[in-house]
Design an enzyme around this catalytic site. Sequence first.
Site, PDB file in Angstrom:
ATOM      1  N   GLY A   9       0.838  -1.208   0.000  1.00 50.61           N
ATOM      2  CA  GLY A   9       0.000   0.000   0.000  1.00 50.61           C
ATOM      3  C   GLY A   9       0.868   1.251   0.000  1.00 50.61           C
ATOM      4  O   GLY A   9       0.550   2.250   0.639  1.00 50.61           O
ATOM      5  N   ALA A  10       1.982   1.186  -0.750  1.00 52.90           N
ATOM      6  CA  ALA A  10       3.009   2.230  -0.656  1.00 52.90           C
ATOM      7  C   ALA A  10       2.532   3.600  -1.132  1.00 52.90           C
ATOM      8  O   ALA A  10       3.160   4.613  -0.817  1.00 52.90           O
ATOM      9  CB  ALA A  10       4.244   1.804  -1.462  1.00 52.90           C
ATOM     10  N   ALA A  11       1.420   3.619  -1.867  1.00 48.77           N
ATOM     11  CA  ALA A  11       0.899   4.914  -2.322  1.00 48.77           C
ATOM     12  C   ALA A  11      -0.244   5.403  -1.436  1.00 48.77           C
ATOM     13  O   ALA A  11      -0.800   6.472  -1.669  1.00 48.77           O
ATOM     14  CB  ALA A  11       0.416   4.806  -3.769  1.00 48.77           C
ATOM     15  N   GLY A  99      -0.248  -3.074  10.515  1.00 46.30           N
ATOM     16  CA  GLY A  99      -0.928  -1.889  11.036  1.00 46.30           C
ATOM     17  C   GLY A  99      -2.388  -1.840  10.640  1.00 46.30           C
ATOM     18  O   GLY A  99      -3.167  -1.079  11.216  1.00 46.30           O
ATOM     19  N   THR A 101      -6.271  -2.366  10.367  1.00 42.32           N
ATOM     20  CA  THR A 101      -7.254  -2.616  11.421  1.00 42.32           C
ATOM     21  C   THR A 101      -8.526  -3.186  10.792  1.00 42.32           C
ATOM     22  O   THR A 101      -8.668  -3.229   9.571  1.00 42.32           O
ATOM     23  CB  THR A 101      -7.601  -1.326  12.188  1.00 42.32           C
ATOM     24  OG1 THR A 101      -8.106  -0.353  11.242  1.00 42.32           O
ATOM     25  CG2 THR A 101      -6.373  -0.763  12.884  1.00 42.32           C
ATOM     26  N   SER A 124      -2.925  -2.034  16.943  1.00 39.26           N
ATOM     27  CA  SER A 124      -3.977  -1.156  16.415  1.00 39.26           C
ATOM     28  C   SER A 124      -3.467   0.269  16.322  1.00 39.26           C
ATOM     29  O   SER A 124      -4.050   1.086  15.616  1.00 39.26           O
ATOM     30  CB  SER A 124      -5.207  -1.211  17.320  1.00 39.26           C
ATOM     31  OG  SER A 124      -4.854  -0.794  18.629  1.00 39.26           O
ATOM     32  N   PHE A 126       0.509   2.304  16.441  1.00 37.70           N
ATOM     33  CA  PHE A 126       1.956   2.184  16.633  1.00 37.70           C
ATOM     34  C   PHE A 126       2.577   3.431  17.267  1.00 37.70           C
ATOM     35  O   PHE A 126       3.799   3.493  17.410  1.00 37.70           O
ATOM     36  CB  PHE A 126       2.645   1.887  15.295  1.00 37.70           C
ATOM     37  CG  PHE A 126       2.611   0.414  14.936  1.00 37.70           C
ATOM     38  CD1 PHE A 126       3.556  -0.459  15.466  1.00 37.70           C
ATOM     39  CD2 PHE A 126       1.627  -0.101  14.117  1.00 37.70           C
ATOM     40  CE1 PHE A 126       3.536  -1.816  15.162  1.00 37.70           C
ATOM     41  CE2 PHE A 126       1.589  -1.453  13.807  1.00 37.70           C
ATOM     42  CZ  PHE A 126       2.538  -2.314  14.335  1.00 37.70           C
ATOM     43  N   HIS A 156     -11.964  10.378  13.490  1.00 37.27           N
ATOM     44  CA  HIS A 156     -11.017  10.159  12.391  1.00 37.27           C
ATOM     45  C   HIS A 156     -11.513  10.855  11.129  1.00 37.27           C
ATOM     46  O   HIS A 156     -12.684  11.231  11.036  1.00 37.27           O
ATOM     47  CB  HIS A 156     -10.836   8.664  12.095  1.00 37.27           C
ATOM     48  CG  HIS A 156      -9.915   7.965  13.053  1.00 37.27           C
ATOM     49  ND1 HIS A 156     -10.350   7.473  14.262  1.00 37.27           N
ATOM     50  CD2 HIS A 156      -8.584   7.710  12.991  1.00 37.27           C
ATOM     51  CE1 HIS A 156      -9.324   6.918  14.897  1.00 37.27           C
ATOM     52  NE2 HIS A 156      -8.240   7.045  14.160  1.00 37.27           N
ATOM     53  N   LYS A 160     -11.872   6.955   6.575  1.00 39.71           N
ATOM     54  CA  LYS A 160     -11.682   5.711   7.361  1.00 39.71           C
ATOM     55  C   LYS A 160     -12.853   4.758   7.151  1.00 39.71           C
ATOM     56  O   LYS A 160     -14.010   5.178   7.182  1.00 39.71           O
ATOM     57  CB  LYS A 160     -11.514   6.051   8.850  1.00 39.71           C
ATOM     58  CG  LYS A 160     -11.176   4.829   9.690  1.00 39.71           C
ATOM     59  CD  LYS A 160     -10.596   5.202  11.044  1.00 39.71           C
ATOM     60  CE  LYS A 160     -10.322   3.972  11.896  1.00 39.71           C
ATOM     61  NZ  LYS A 160      -9.342   3.057  11.277  1.00 39.71           N
ATOM     62  N   THR A 167      -7.938   1.333  17.570  1.00 35.43           N
ATOM     63  CA  THR A 167      -7.365   1.882  18.804  1.00 35.43           C
ATOM     64  C   THR A 167      -8.434   2.012  19.883  1.00 35.43           C
ATOM     65  O   THR A 167      -8.187   1.666  21.051  1.00 35.43           O
ATOM     66  CB  THR A 167      -6.742   3.261  18.515  1.00 35.43           C
ATOM     67  OG1 THR A 167      -5.773   3.108  17.486  1.00 35.43           O
ATOM     68  CG2 THR A 167      -6.089   3.848  19.753  1.00 35.43           C
TER      69      THR A 167
HETATM   70  P1  NAP Z   1      -5.305   4.135   2.454  1.00 37.54           P
HETATM   71  O1  NAP Z   1      -4.792   5.511   2.254  1.00 37.54           O
HETATM   72  O2  NAP Z   1      -6.627   3.767   1.815  1.00 37.54           O
HETATM   73  O3  NAP Z   1      -4.166   3.120   1.979  1.00 37.54           O
HETATM   74  C1  NAP Z   1      -4.384   1.733   1.817  1.00 37.54           C
HETATM   75  C2  NAP Z   1      -3.455   1.240   0.742  1.00 37.54           C
HETATM   76  O4  NAP Z   1      -3.652  -0.159   0.571  1.00 37.54           O
HETATM   77  C3  NAP Z   1      -3.755   1.906  -0.613  1.00 37.54           C
HETATM   78  O5  NAP Z   1      -2.546   2.146  -1.274  1.00 37.54           O
HETATM   79  C4  NAP Z   1      -4.588   0.831  -1.304  1.00 37.54           C
HETATM   80  O6  NAP Z   1      -4.541   0.893  -2.712  1.00 37.54           O
HETATM   81  C5  NAP Z   1      -3.902  -0.425  -0.816  1.00 37.54           C
HETATM   82  N1  NAP Z   1      -4.788  -1.569  -0.997  1.00 37.54           N
HETATM   83  C6  NAP Z   1      -6.107  -1.640  -0.721  1.00 37.54           C
HETATM   84  N2  NAP Z   1      -6.594  -2.852  -1.042  1.00 37.54           N
HETATM   85  C7  NAP Z   1      -5.559  -3.556  -1.551  1.00 37.54           C
HETATM   86  C8  NAP Z   1      -5.437  -4.865  -2.070  1.00 37.54           C
HETATM   87  N3  NAP Z   1      -6.483  -5.703  -2.111  1.00 37.54           N
HETATM   88  N4  NAP Z   1      -4.209  -5.276  -2.484  1.00 37.54           N
HETATM   89  C9  NAP Z   1      -3.147  -4.438  -2.426  1.00 37.54           C
HETATM   90  N5  NAP Z   1      -3.218  -3.165  -1.954  1.00 37.54           N
HETATM   91  C10 NAP Z   1      -4.399  -2.743  -1.526  1.00 37.54           C
HETATM   92  O7  NAP Z   1      -5.504   3.803   4.010  1.00 37.54           O
HETATM   93  P2  NAP Z   1      -4.599   4.313   5.240  1.00 37.54           P
HETATM   94  O8  NAP Z   1      -5.230   5.505   5.860  1.00 37.54           O
HETATM   95  O9  NAP Z   1      -3.167   4.372   4.854  1.00 37.54           O
HETATM   96  O10 NAP Z   1      -4.865   3.121   6.290  1.00 37.54           O
HETATM   97  C11 NAP Z   1      -4.510   1.789   5.962  1.00 37.54           C
HETATM   98  C12 NAP Z   1      -4.806   0.889   7.165  1.00 37.54           C
HETATM   99  O11 NAP Z   1      -3.921   1.241   8.247  1.00 37.54           O
HETATM  100  C13 NAP Z   1      -6.237   1.014   7.730  1.00 37.54           C
HETATM  101  O12 NAP Z   1      -6.666  -0.267   8.160  1.00 37.54           O
HETATM  102  C14 NAP Z   1      -6.066   1.919   8.943  1.00 37.54           C
HETATM  103  O13 NAP Z   1      -7.051   1.737   9.939  1.00 37.54           O
HETATM  104  C15 NAP Z   1      -4.706   1.454   9.418  1.00 37.54           C
HETATM  105  N6  NAP Z   1      -3.959   2.393  10.270  1.00 37.54           N
HETATM  106  C16 NAP Z   1      -3.325   1.849  11.341  1.00 37.54           C
HETATM  107  C17 NAP Z   1      -2.528   2.639  12.165  1.00 37.54           C
HETATM  108  C18 NAP Z   1      -1.757   1.975  13.280  1.00 37.54           C
HETATM  109  O14 NAP Z   1      -0.958   2.657  13.970  1.00 37.54           O
HETATM  110  N7  NAP Z   1      -1.913   0.656  13.470  1.00 37.54           N
HETATM  111  C19 NAP Z   1      -2.408   4.011  11.901  1.00 37.54           C
HETATM  112  C20 NAP Z   1      -3.076   4.546  10.781  1.00 37.54           C
HETATM  113  C21 NAP Z   1      -3.852   3.720   9.959  1.00 37.54           C
HETATM  114  P3  NAP Z   1      -5.812   1.495  -3.504  1.00 37.54           P
HETATM  115  O15 NAP Z   1      -5.782   2.968  -3.230  1.00 37.54           O
HETATM  116  O16 NAP Z   1      -5.524   1.117  -4.921  1.00 37.54           O
HETATM  117  O17 NAP Z   1      -7.048   0.846  -2.953  1.00 37.54           O
END
Ligand code: NAP
Length: 279
Positions: A9-11, A99, A101, A124, A126, A156, A160, A167
């Site tokens: 999910g690097a982008a 990371g 959730t 949940s 970091f 949030h 989301k 968390t």
């Molecule tokens: P985001 O901006 O939507 O990023 C998710 C990434 O994953 C996007 O690049 C997305 O690509 C990719 N992705 C989605 N479905 C995929 C698939 N089937 N195969 C491969 N790649 C896929 O979301 P975010 O805000 O970064 O949050 C991501 C997750 O981290 C959420 O679950 C959030 O709750 C969690 N989070 C956790 C913490 C922690 O400290 N634990 C902190 C912040 C967020 P596309 O855009 O093409 O769909």
Amino acid sequence: MTVRVGITGAAGRMGRTLVEAVAAAEGVQLAAALERPDSSLIGADAGELAGLGKNGVAVAGDLAEVIGDIDVLIDFTVPAATLANVALCAENGVAVVIGTTGFTADEQARIDAAAGKTSVCKASNFSTGVNLCFKLLDMAARVLGDDVDIEIIEAHHRHKIDAPSGTALSMGGVVANALGRDLAEVAVYGREGQTGARERETIGFATVRAGDVVGDHTVLFAADGERIEITHKASSRMSFARGAVRAAGWLAAKEPGLYDMQDVLGLKADSEDAGQLAR
Ligand code: NAP
């Protein structure tokens, strides 16, 4: 030893921040960046996507192709993608920092099984501040006991997709555990209509989704005549990313097993249960 890190999910919002955090950290090196196989960003430079300038790591679409290049995968995506990635990492002995959730109990069981084959660190949240809050909540719940009503309020950004936040659920788990309650039995997720008076042992959750809020959490302990609020406010995703990269460096040298951020920060010593519930 330099730990070679892959980021899925690097982008994404967290993915780009993680690329930046790896670049700023010592002892780790970005070795792979991944997006969906059909993403228009395949082949793009991961450093440029993160706003850093070129770093020479081209975004790949297939984890299997790059798995031999990495020691630890950091995955902040969606549950389905994370589960597939964890399974592949377990087969190849690659450590995983999770990371993402919003996992169901069955999905969590699959992660637990994978942790029998490789080292997994899942949290949940970091951020160091939230993990300190877990400790403070454990202490507050034990001192205040059944004399207070406990409510958890989280906010949030509008994008989301799961609620309440992981968390908030972890915070509820820590408090419930400290009070000998089962969160599944006492949680109340929102209220509407003729709800009747509040029952003391319930733990209420309220969710706000609005604008670009990075992540706010408040746990309210309310008695007659006084109330205590323990609040954490994240103003940048970098707090999560820095913690996840620290976890990646720490995890690389660990035996297979399921770890969390309380392990990474060494916060477990006198409160094992609070740490276990912080996943
Ligand atoms: P985001 O901006 O939507 O990023 C998710 C990434 O994953 C996007 O690049 C997305 O690509 C990719 N992705 C989605 N479905 C995929 C698939 N089937 N195969 C491969 N790649 C896929 O979301 P975010 O805000 O970064 O949050 C991501 C997750 O981290 C959420 O679950 C959030 O709750 C969690 N989070 C956790 C913490 C922690 O400290 N634990 C902190 C912040 C967020 P596309 O855009 O093409 O769909």
